[in-house]
Design an enzyme around this catalytic site. Structure first.
Site, PDB file in Angstrom:
ATOM      1  CG  ASP A  13      -2.544   0.507   0.527  1.00  0.00           C
ATOM      2  OD1 ASP A  13      -2.152   1.555   0.331  1.00  0.00           O
ATOM      3  OD2 ASP A  13      -2.418   1.467   1.930  1.00  0.00           O
ATOM      4  CG  ASN A  61      -7.985  -1.690  -5.424  1.00  0.00           C
ATOM      5  OD1 ASN A  61      -7.672  -2.250  -5.038  1.00  0.00           O
ATOM      6  ND2 ASN A  61      -7.899  -1.062  -3.983  1.00  0.00           N
TER       7      ASN A  61
END
Ligand code: IPE
Ligand code: IPE
Ligand code: MG
Length: 240
Positions: A13, A61
């Site tokens: 991330d 996502n």
């Protein structure tokens, strides 16, 4: 020498923030993320890690702006085409974990070709979670067993899951400063050790990996037992 975890899983991330800080488009951060991933794969193989699993694209996502999603898909197929021959030469066996329905024919072809090309390798297993969600995996495993009329218990469910070919992760690393699981390996991380790094994924290098491994080496994994029970097991039995 520090003992190395057999299976390391990573939530990569912070790519978007890495790019934003440099006034670059978010996709530039993902591009740099691929460079960081390549370095990480090499470092894990060198350190004797048996299994590396990374979270590359989550079920959620898809909710990002269309431009970023299509940029990620293009980057994914390009990175596969470029890296698979090298991964093959490095002895890495690739697996893609996630829902294939919903991915374009081009992406699925890249995945299938990469898995086939590296299937005979045995130095390190490298799982890429793509269009993956921990909830999806639990549901698809349960649905598969139900459709076959099989009983649902911990053993059968584990073996119907998309990660059945590897042991559960020993160490789960998340970069980017957030301390959450974001629908990654929900079932498999039941007894994993967690390590959170404030480094953004493109900045996560060999030295950062070693810090995570060192932290892991200091943990006492009790699996529900007491510390005394674990110490007793490592001592020779007392004489009568
Ligand atoms: C992780 O980086 C990569 C993917 C989710 C594909 P992010 O894109 O989430 O980066 P941040 O969290 O916005 O910085
Ligand atoms: C998790 O990161 C998914 C990947 C790294 C592929 P996100 O950036 O999507 O997670 P949230 O939305 O911050 O929880
Ligand atoms: Mg993020």
């Amino acid at each position: 020498m520090t003992p190395v975890p057999h299976h390391i899983a990573i939530v990569m991330d912070g790519n978007g923030r890495w790019a934003s800080r440099r006034c670059l488009p978010r996709v530039a951060g993902h591009k740099q993320g691929v460079v960081s991933l390549r370095r990480c794969v090499k470092a894990c193989a060198q350190r004797g890690v048996g299994v590396l699993t990374v979270f590359a694209f989550s079920s959620e996502n898809w909710n990002r702006p269309a431009e970023e999603v299509s940029g990620l898909m293009t980057l994914f197929t390009m990175a596969l085409a470029r890296e698979v021959p090298k991964l093959k030469a490095d002895g890495v066996q690739l697996h893609f974990i996630g829902e294939r329905a919903g991915l374009s024919a081009k992406v699925v072809a890249g995945i299938e070709q990469a898995e086939l090309a590296t299937a005979a390798n045995s130095r390190m297993i490298f799982n890429i979670c793509f269009n993956y969600g921990g909830r999806w995996d639990i549901v698809q495993a349960a649905a598969k067993l139900a459709a076959q009329g099989e009983p649902i218990n911990e053993t059968s469910l584990s073996s119907a899951m998309a990660m059945a070919h590897v042991a559960d992760p020993d160490l789960v690393i998340r970069t980017g400063g957030e301390q959450r699981i974001s629908n990654f390996l929900l079932w498999q991380s039941a007894y994993s050790e967690f390590y959170f790094s404030d480094k953004l994924w493109p900045e996560f290098d060999e030295a950062e990996l070693d810090l995570a491994i060192q932290s892991f080496a200091q943990r006492e994994r009790r699996f529900g037992k007491t510390s005394d029970q674990l110490v007793a097991k490592t001592l020779p039995p007392a004489r009568a």
